[in-house]
Write a protein that holds these residues in place. Structure first.
Motif, PDB file in Angstrom:
ATOM      1  N   UNK A 204      23.338   7.389  -9.232  1.00 17.59           N
ATOM      2  CA  UNK A 204      23.274   6.278  -8.294  1.00 17.59           C
ATOM      3  C   UNK A 204      23.790   5.034  -9.004  1.00 17.59           C
ATOM      4  N   UNK A 205      24.733   4.351  -8.403  1.00 18.65           N
ATOM      5  CA  UNK A 205      25.254   3.101  -8.948  1.00 18.65           C
ATOM      6  C   UNK A 205      24.650   1.967  -8.144  1.00 18.65           C
ATOM      7  N   UNK A 206      24.133   0.979  -8.832  1.00 15.61           N
ATOM      8  CA  UNK A 206      23.553  -0.182  -8.170  1.00 15.61           C
ATOM      9  C   UNK A 206      24.435  -1.386  -8.478  1.00 15.61           C
ATOM     10  N   UNK A 207      25.012  -1.975  -7.419  1.00 13.30           N
ATOM     11  CA  UNK A 207      25.838  -3.159  -7.585  1.00 13.30           C
ATOM     12  C   UNK A 207      24.956  -4.393  -7.471  1.00 13.30           C
ATOM     13  N   UNK A 208      24.938  -5.191  -8.533  1.00 11.39           N
ATOM     14  CA  UNK A 208      24.167  -6.438  -8.553  1.00 11.39           C
ATOM     15  C   UNK A 208      25.136  -7.605  -8.421  1.00 11.39           C
TER      16      UNK A 208
ATOM     17  N   UNK B 287      15.491  -6.316  -2.260  1.00  8.05           N
ATOM     18  CA  UNK B 287      16.616  -5.597  -1.647  1.00  8.05           C
ATOM     19  C   UNK B 287      16.725  -4.182  -2.223  1.00  8.05           C
ATOM     20  N   UNK B 288      16.513  -4.045  -3.535  1.00 11.22           N
ATOM     21  CA  UNK B 288      16.556  -2.719  -4.151  1.00 11.22           C
ATOM     22  C   UNK B 288      15.468  -1.823  -3.560  1.00 11.22           C
TER      23      UNK B 288
ATOM     24  N   UNK C  26      13.822   3.063  -1.186  1.00 10.81           N
ATOM     25  CA  UNK C  26      12.738   3.833  -0.564  1.00 10.81           C
ATOM     26  C   UNK C  26      13.253   4.904   0.396  1.00 10.81           C
ATOM     27  N   UNK C  27      14.191   4.590   1.294  1.00  7.97           N
ATOM     28  CA  UNK C  27      14.696   5.654   2.183  1.00  7.97           C
ATOM     29  C   UNK C  27      15.384   6.795   1.426  1.00  7.97           C
ATOM     30  N   UNK C  28      16.021   6.485   0.312  1.00  7.41           N
ATOM     31  CA  UNK C  28      16.662   7.546  -0.476  1.00  7.41           C
ATOM     32  C   UNK C  28      15.630   8.451  -1.153  1.00  7.41           C
ATOM     33  N   UNK C  29      14.546   7.867  -1.577  1.00 14.13           N
ATOM     34  CA  UNK C  29      13.523   8.635  -2.289  1.00 14.13           C
ATOM     35  C   UNK C  29      12.576   9.386  -1.346  1.00 14.13           C
ATOM     36  N   UNK C  30      12.250   8.772  -0.237  1.00 16.19           N
ATOM     37  CA  UNK C  30      11.214   9.329   0.631  1.00 16.19           C
ATOM     38  C   UNK C  30      11.667   9.644   2.041  1.00 16.19           C
ATOM     39  N   UNK C  31      12.954   9.490   2.321  1.00 14.48           N
ATOM     40  CA  UNK C  31      13.449   9.708   3.670  1.00 14.48           C
ATOM     41  C   UNK C  31      13.306   8.448   4.494  1.00 14.48           C
TER      42      UNK C  31
END
Length: 114
Positions: free
Chosen positions: A33-37, A100-101, A106-111
């Motif tokens: 996973x790439x996180x753009x800051x 924002x992160x 959360x949706x990626x980890x828990x649906x």
């Protein structure tokens, strides 16, 4: 000086790094996973840089979380930097990024039902 000398090769370096990162993660069974800051002191060039970095990451098959909207509510982004010569964000900037992160992670980890 180092940043200035590497600047013409930025896209090439990002492309290589993202490809290598994706390859290494795949070999190890890791979901990358790439996180753009975003930069706290927006100066108008960030949008083009952001688009290219995200494009290169996605071209390597990486999923991207873009935190750019984190600072949308801030009228004067200069209030988010510690000093003009320092690219670190203030506590407020960190809180906005963390919020924002969390919202995107959360949706990626828990649906999406949470």
């Amino acid at each position: 000086m180092i940043e200035r000398r590497l600047q013409p090769y930025g896209d090439e370096l990002y492309e290589w790094a993202f490809q290598r990162f994706a390859q290494q993660c795949k070999q190890r069974g890791i979901h990358p996973l790439v996180i753009y800051r975003p930069a706290p002191d927006f100066q108008g060039v960030e949008q083009a840089d952001r688009s290219e970095v995200i494009r290169l990451a996605r071209a390597a098959g990486l999923e991207v979380i873009d935190l750019s909207p984190a600072f949308d509510s801030v009228t004067d982004r200069n209030t988010l930097i510690i000093a003009k010569w320092d690219h670190h964000t203030t506590a407020t900037g960190h809180r906005l990024l963390a919020d924002k992160l969390y919202e995107r992670l959360v949706p990626l980890l828990f649906g999406s039902s949470h």
